[in-house]
Design an enzyme around this catalytic site. Structure first.
Site, mmCIF file in Angstrom:
data_model
loop_
_atom_site.group_PDB
_atom_site.id
_atom_site.type_symbol
_atom_site.label_atom_id
_atom_site.label_comp_id
_atom_site.label_asym_id
_atom_site.label_seq_id
_atom_site.Cartn_x
_atom_site.Cartn_y
_atom_site.Cartn_z
ATOM 1 N N ASN A 91 0.857 -1.189 0.000
ATOM 2 C CA ASN A 91 0.000 0.000 0.000
ATOM 3 C C ASN A 91 0.894 1.240 0.000
ATOM 4 O OD1 ASN A 91 -2.390 -1.521 0.183
ATOM 5 N ND2 ASN A 91 -2.209 -1.650 2.415
ATOM 6 N N THR A 99 -1.067 2.762 6.445
ATOM 7 C CA THR A 99 -1.186 3.345 7.783
ATOM 8 C C THR A 99 0.170 3.456 8.475
ATOM 9 O OG1 THR A 99 -1.628 1.171 8.738
ATOM 10 C CG2 THR A 99 -3.545 2.497 8.123
ATOM 11 N N HIS A 104 6.802 -1.661 3.600
ATOM 12 C CA HIS A 104 6.505 -3.044 3.941
ATOM 13 C C HIS A 104 5.596 -3.653 2.892
ATOM 14 C CE1 HIS A 104 3.276 -0.591 5.643
ATOM 15 N NE2 HIS A 104 2.465 -1.624 5.445
HETATM 16 P P1 5GP Z 1 -0.539 -0.700 5.962
HETATM 17 O O1 5GP Z 1 -1.947 -0.367 6.355
HETATM 18 O O2 5GP Z 1 0.392 0.445 6.296
HETATM 19 O O3 5GP Z 1 -0.359 -1.200 4.564
HETATM 20 O O4 5GP Z 1 -0.120 -1.930 6.862
HETATM 21 C C1 5GP Z 1 0.199 -1.825 8.201
HETATM 22 C C2 5GP Z 1 -0.116 -3.165 8.823
HETATM 23 O O5 5GP Z 1 0.559 -3.239 10.041
HETATM 24 C C3 5GP Z 1 -1.610 -3.389 9.098
HETATM 25 O O6 5GP Z 1 -2.066 -4.537 8.393
HETATM 26 C C4 5GP Z 1 -1.661 -3.567 10.606
HETATM 27 O O7 5GP Z 1 -2.597 -4.548 11.015
HETATM 28 C C5 5GP Z 1 -0.233 -3.965 10.946
HETATM 29 N N1 5GP Z 1 0.170 -3.564 12.282
HETATM 30 C C6 5GP Z 1 0.001 -2.320 12.841
HETATM 31 N N2 5GP Z 1 0.498 -2.313 14.081
HETATM 32 C C7 5GP Z 1 0.982 -3.561 14.323
HETATM 33 C C8 5GP Z 1 1.606 -4.153 15.463
HETATM 34 O O8 5GP Z 1 1.831 -3.539 16.511
HETATM 35 N N3 5GP Z 1 1.973 -5.461 15.351
HETATM 36 C C9 5GP Z 1 1.765 -6.175 14.198
HETATM 37 N N4 5GP Z 1 2.165 -7.461 14.206
HETATM 38 N N5 5GP Z 1 1.157 -5.644 13.116
HETATM 39 C C10 5GP Z 1 0.775 -4.347 13.173
#
Ligand code: 5GP
Length: 120
Positions: A91, A99, A104
């Site tokens: 993303n 987020t 990643h």
């Molecule tokens: P994005 O929304 O930026 O593409 O992905 C961020 C991801 O990180 C989300 O799927 C969210 O669930 C995951 N995430 C956020 N905080 C944590 C955390 O403290 N531990 C783990 N294992 N995953 C997290």
């Protein structure tokens, strides 16, 4: 690029073991752990240990070898956890569901429902 004084991201805090996570793979520069809110039977976040790059475009431009390593780790995770069959999602930007602004990939696998495109 993050300045040296930038606050550590949530992923940097996982790298530093300040926040617990189930780590499934690790190299010198890359780490993979189970997503805390899984959107698929297998949902692993693969990220760089450095928070220098905010998204995949920045990483591709700044360190293509590190992007290749991240993708190789994602492939190994998928080999181990979902028979090498997986969807890889990066993303980029809030409106696309990003987020955490620390590059990643999401490895999504295991009988994905049609339409499991977004990680959120
Ligand atoms: P994005 O929304 O930026 O593409 O992905 C961020 C991801 O990180 C989300 O799927 C969210 O669930 C995951 N995430 C956020 N905080 C944590 C955390 O403290 N531990 C783990 N294992 N995953 C997290």
């Amino acid at each position: 690029m993050a300045s040296p004084a930038a606050e550590p991201t949530i992923f940097s805090r996982i790298v530093a073991r300040e926040i617990p996570a189930t780590i499934v793979a690790e190299t010198d520069q890359v780490i993979a752990f189970n997503d805390i809110h899984p959107q698929a039977p297998v949902h692993v976040v693969v990220t760089t240990k450095s928070q220098r790059y905010r998204n995949v475009g920045e990483l591709a431009a700044g360190d293509p070898a590190l992007l290749a390593e991240l993708i190789a780790v994602a492939g190994r995770v998928a080999d181990e956890h979902c028979n090498g069959e997986y969807r890889l999602v990066f993303n980029t930007g809030e409106s696309a569901g990003q987020t955490v602004f620390h590059v990643h990939a999401h490895v999504l696998g295991g009988d994905l429902e049609e339409g499991t495109l977004a990680a959120q």
